[in-house]
Design an enzyme around this catalytic site. Structure first.
Site, PDB file in Angstrom:
ATOM      1  N   ALA A 144     -28.655 -10.087  -2.814  1.00 22.30           N
ATOM      2  CA  ALA A 144     -27.270 -10.274  -2.381  1.00 22.30           C
ATOM      3  C   ALA A 144     -26.911  -9.197  -1.365  1.00 22.30           C
ATOM      4  CB  ALA A 144     -26.339 -10.202  -3.583  1.00 22.30           C
ATOM      5  N   HIS A 182     -24.177  -7.559  11.828  1.00 19.27           N
ATOM      6  CA  HIS A 182     -24.136  -8.260  10.539  1.00 19.27           C
ATOM      7  C   HIS A 182     -23.960  -7.241   9.421  1.00 19.27           C
ATOM      8  CE1 HIS A 182     -25.919 -11.820   8.031  1.00 19.27           C
ATOM      9  NE2 HIS A 182     -25.007 -11.153   7.343  1.00 19.27           N
ATOM     10  N   ARG A 236     -47.873 -27.362   8.891  1.00 19.58           N
ATOM     11  CA  ARG A 236     -47.473 -28.661   9.444  1.00 19.58           C
ATOM     12  C   ARG A 236     -45.983 -28.716   9.759  1.00 19.58           C
ATOM     13  NH1 ARG A 236     -51.380 -30.263   5.703  1.00 19.58           N
ATOM     14  NH2 ARG A 236     -49.824 -30.660   4.072  1.00 19.58           N
ATOM     15  N   ASP A 271     -26.731  -5.888   7.009  1.00 17.15           N
ATOM     16  CA  ASP A 271     -26.232  -6.900   6.069  1.00 17.15           C
ATOM     17  C   ASP A 271     -25.756  -6.215   4.786  1.00 17.15           C
ATOM     18  OD1 ASP A 271     -25.552  -9.358   5.011  1.00 17.15           O
ATOM     19  OD2 ASP A 271     -27.605  -9.949   4.509  1.00 17.15           O
TER      20      ASP A 271
END
Length: 394
Positions: free
Chosen positions: A317, A67, A236, A283
């Protein structure tokens, strides 16, 4: 050096596939690893070029970054061979020997241009640089609720027919797709990816825990940049994050710059997921290896300082993280071993991309994708398919 000679990296600690040799050597011949052993086992041949170091130097397999968008003012979305060449030439400096050229959410035309370019580049690339082993299609089939830095105007529902067009344009080289499986037709695309041996990754997704379970049933096997762009953990509703922790079917990417997630959260993820399923990624953007300033990401200005890349509104970003810094950070944050690092940077991505027969570990017969680290874990040398692609200056 002539093509018949071999390179010997001698008197080093070798992190081979099945053991760590404290006083070892490794031989590289014709792009492959041809010998691994202890120093006393080495028999010098007439054409051997010996690089003698010391056991404080560590030899590990080259990293596979699944990535990465860009580096050194180049980006996969530029759609030029020059951009990919710049990426491939720069990445060995940080110990990366293979990568997936990663696209992002943009117009269909811009994505198709980038895919055609990357597909053509893959067919023609040389051995001297980091190898583009495929394409990671990140978006546009993602959740508008979890867009992050992906431009919302170009997000669209998953579309099998469009993906088929794009895979054809890419020459069949799309290897991994980030998508939100809860979106309309998300499970259909996930199933199609599985059928065609493309990794389906859940990312930029608002999926519930149960929806992730459905996606796994359909063929999903990967999580894009854990914590970022996903439904988080709630007692939950475990969400995508809870599924990443608990579902053993999933390999999980993590950006360990200490910014995308705090060091404590890296440790929490590592303790839960372990090096068996984690994959370190950068990334990174075109701003990596450049000075501070403002750069482009998908038509949006990105402001870069020493550590962080953000949009005008402060949204993270991508990163400017270098792979060797990801290694150092991860060891610092988690107390993991270098053997664990090898799993997370080389072995796991190679297995996920179905490349482990040729890459991802130091083993006789595999590609000579090798990184030499010094005692501070800085990159001293990187070999891509047996060619010295980077050497640190004294």
């Amino acid at each position: 050096m002539d093509t018949h000679s071999s390179i010997i990296i001698y008197n080093v600690t070798v992190y081979s596939e099945n053991q760590t040799l404290k006083n070892g050597y490794i031989k590289l011949t014709n792009k492959k690893i041809t010998e691994i052993g202890e120093t006393h086992q080495y028999v010098r041949q007439p054409n051997d070029h010996v690089i003698e170091l010391s056991p404080s130097y560590k030899v590990i397999p080259g990293a596979i970054d699944v990535h990465i968008h860009g580096v050194n003012n180049a980006d996969a979305m530029d759609g030029t061979a020059e951009a990919l060449k710049t990426m491939a030439r720069t990445l060995p400096k940080e110990g990366t020997t293979s990568f997936l050229a990663t696209t992002m959410t943009q117009s269909n035309e811009a994505i198709e241009k980038a895919l055609r370019n990357a597909g053509a580049y893959i067919e023609e690339q040389t051995d001297a640089d980091a190898e583009v082993v495929g394409i990671h299609l990140e978006g546009p089939f993602i959740s508008p609720k979890r867009a992050g830095a992906q431009p919302p105007t170009h997000i669209q529902d998953p579309n099998v027919a469009l993906f088929q067009e794009w895979q054809k344009a890419a020459g069949g080289h799309i290897k991994l797709v980030t998508l939100a499986p809860e979106q309309p037709n998300g499970l259909a695309l996930t199933s199609y990816l599985k059928e065609t041996n493309v990794v389906a990754s859940i990312g930029h997704s608002d999926s519930t825990y149960d929806q992730v379970g459905e996606a796994i049933e359909a063929g999903a096997s990967h999580i894009t940049h854990l914590y970022n762009g996903m439904r988080g953990l709630h007692h939950r509703e475990p969400g995508v994050l809870g599924a990443a922790y608990l579902r053993d079917e999933l390999f999980v990417e993590l950006i360990t710059d200490g910014i995308h997630c705090r060091p404590e959260m890296v440790k929490l993820a590592y303790d839960q997921i372990t090096s068996e399923r984690m994959i370190l990624i950068t990334d990174s953007l075109r701003a990596k290896w450049l000075k501070n300033g403002t750069y482009d990401l998908g038509g949006q200005p990105v402001h870069v300082n020493d550590t962080t890349a953000t949009l005008a509104d402060g949204t993270l970003a991508g990163s400017i993280l270098k792979m060797n810094d990801a290694i150092k950070n991860t060891m610092s944050f988690t107390n993991c071993s270098l053997e664990d690092i090898v799993k997370m940077t080389a072995e796991n991505p190679a297995k996920q991309l179905n490349l482990f027969d040729t890459k991802g570990s130091i083993k006789i017969g595999k590609d000579a994708d090798i990184v030499v680290l010094n005692e501070n874990l800085d990159v001293e040398m990187t070999f891509c398919r047996g060619t010295l692609s980077f050497k640190k200056e004294d």
